[in-house]
Design a protein around this motif. Sequence first.
Motif: not given
Lengths: 325, 325
Positions: A248-250, A265-275, A288-290
């Motif tokens: 997520d920090a990234t 975001v997200p129109d031009d570029v979608a962004v996802t994290g993790f945690d 995504a959950s952690h």
Amino acid sequence: MAAHRPATLADVARVAGVSRSTASRVIAGTGFASPTARERVRAAADRLGYVPNSAARALVHGTGVRLLVAVVGASPAVLDDSYVDQAVAAMARVCAPYGLGVTVQWVPLDVPDELTRLTDDRGVAGLIMLNTTTALLDLVPRRLRGRSVSIGIGSAAVPSVDIDNGGGTAAIVRHLYAVGRRRIAMVTGPRWLACAHRSVEAYRGLLRDAGLPAREVTGDFSAARGRAAAREVLRRWPDTDAIVGISDATALGVIGQLRADGVRVPDDVAVTGFDDIPLASAVALTTASHPVRRIATAAATTVLEHRPAPAATLFPSALVLRDSA
Amino acid sequence: MAAHRPATLADVARVAGVSRSTASRVIAGTGFASPTARERVRAAADRLGYVPNSAARALVHGTGVRLLVAVVGASPAVLDDSYVDQAVAAMARVCAPYGLGVTVQWVPLDVPDELTRLTDDRGVAGLIMLNTTTALLDLVPRRLRGRSVSIGIGSAAVPSVDIDNGGGTAAIVRHLYAVGRRRIAMVTGPRWLACAHRSVEAYRGLLRDAGLPAREVTGDFSAARGRAAAREVLRRWPDTDAIVGISDATALGVIGQLRADGVRVPDDVAVTGFDDIPLASAVALTTASHPVRRIATAAATTVLEHRPAPAATLFPSALVLRDSA
DNA sequence: CTGAAAGCGCTAACAT
DNA sequence: ATGTTAGCGCTTTCAG
């Protein structure tokens, strides 16, 4: 009742009218004891508020008195992560009923002797490795076999408990694909961190299956690196329409940089994290959950109960859909 | 080198060619020893990678082997706060070089015997109380005198280390006043939590000095309670133009409810928090800083070094100006 | 200045 | 089934 000196086993034995051995047997629940003796010892212990002295037990068993959480990384700053806080606190909770405490220490990536020095301490009852490398895992001493668990990558001797990075990342990439993204880049974790490879592999595999090229930039879990990585991605592949962050920090860093550069975001570029850290929900980050606490609890429990564990236990990671992708 | 059994003091003594007593003296740094002996023991210990066995030490000193963090509250859910995670992890870090571990346990607000039960354990080397009441503080046993610190309110026997709630809140209220707010309400902490009173008192004092009436609603640090409190404030005093939250979570709840009800923040009502959690910066919440790790580190250090502490040590809280007020 | 000896609280053979 | 005994690793009087 005078000085209220905590009762010892000898006190219990005297009050119960049995020998220390008998008292020991019923308290520790080992060996034989007649129902009568059992009953009287129980009563005495109860009346005296007896609590076994864990130091004495540890001494005779040579078994140690605390759980060492060894956090591997380039600098002591790895200890400043809330991920570590959560894990340590969860373990300190699990340890309490066992009369054990928890200690955290940083293990430098490039000074492997440090691990040996730390584990040469007889006070160490068990070991939890965090973000370890295979090389370091091989240094876990024999004495700690069966009393060590790695949160991250494991080895033949040290079972691992971890989040299912691969599954979580796959769910994310599939979602991106499902909503029409086809030029998907990834900001990865540091090279040395093997457990982050599973995410990268899931990403690569899915893209390969879809006949899409991989676009990878190395990150390090930090937002700062995420910002730089966002720039690098768009410089190398200007038509990128999605960026998968290793954390997520990234992702937060990526989004910050993108918006600063006028990319929507997200129109031009979608962004996802993790945690799925608390911040993620506040900024509507798809991630995504952690379940860090649950993972840490499982790891500590395995060590404390000294129970044989499967080589790897993976906790599922669930897709958390929000606005950023 | 065979089984690499961790060295004991006896090994060191043998290698150094002295008695165990002498080796003990130089290792523990207590009592006399000739420079020669000192030198040889040091060398031997070094060569053998000797680490003192903390269980054995604890046994002979009767001193315990772990730091107990007792978190007071209505339910075990108090342990789920990231505040607790940070504090525990920071202490686990401080403890490491002392060969001690950390344990966390919940102490029910209304079952005081539980504290006694926990501290009757000889394994407990030191005690940190979190969010305690005065009544509970009086139950800290003699054995732990000088080895206990309270994060929150203190007592004659137990020194306290805490954030300067009063100062932080005062800075916030002054700021609100400076930007023209005159009908300032506060969502407080729970009644039983004495350390939260300092905030309330600072708020009251400042308002009284300015000839303004206090408007207080009782909260409990949670966002959920913050939402409800926001409604209550506007029902009782519809012209309120600022709400001071006892915590960031409270403030976040207040803001959520306000916006849901079509009240503009900060235009119609300014809102402030306390703690400066990561989320606060993301949503531009004006708040006051709360260096939890530093406070926990100070508390643990005081206990571990067994050093006499002033009755109260207050860490300054700095105003963090953002958009919400 | 150093060593011998006792003991912290508990467990685990080994008798009984 | 229960008690006796020795000892875990270390510190600490107490004699030398």
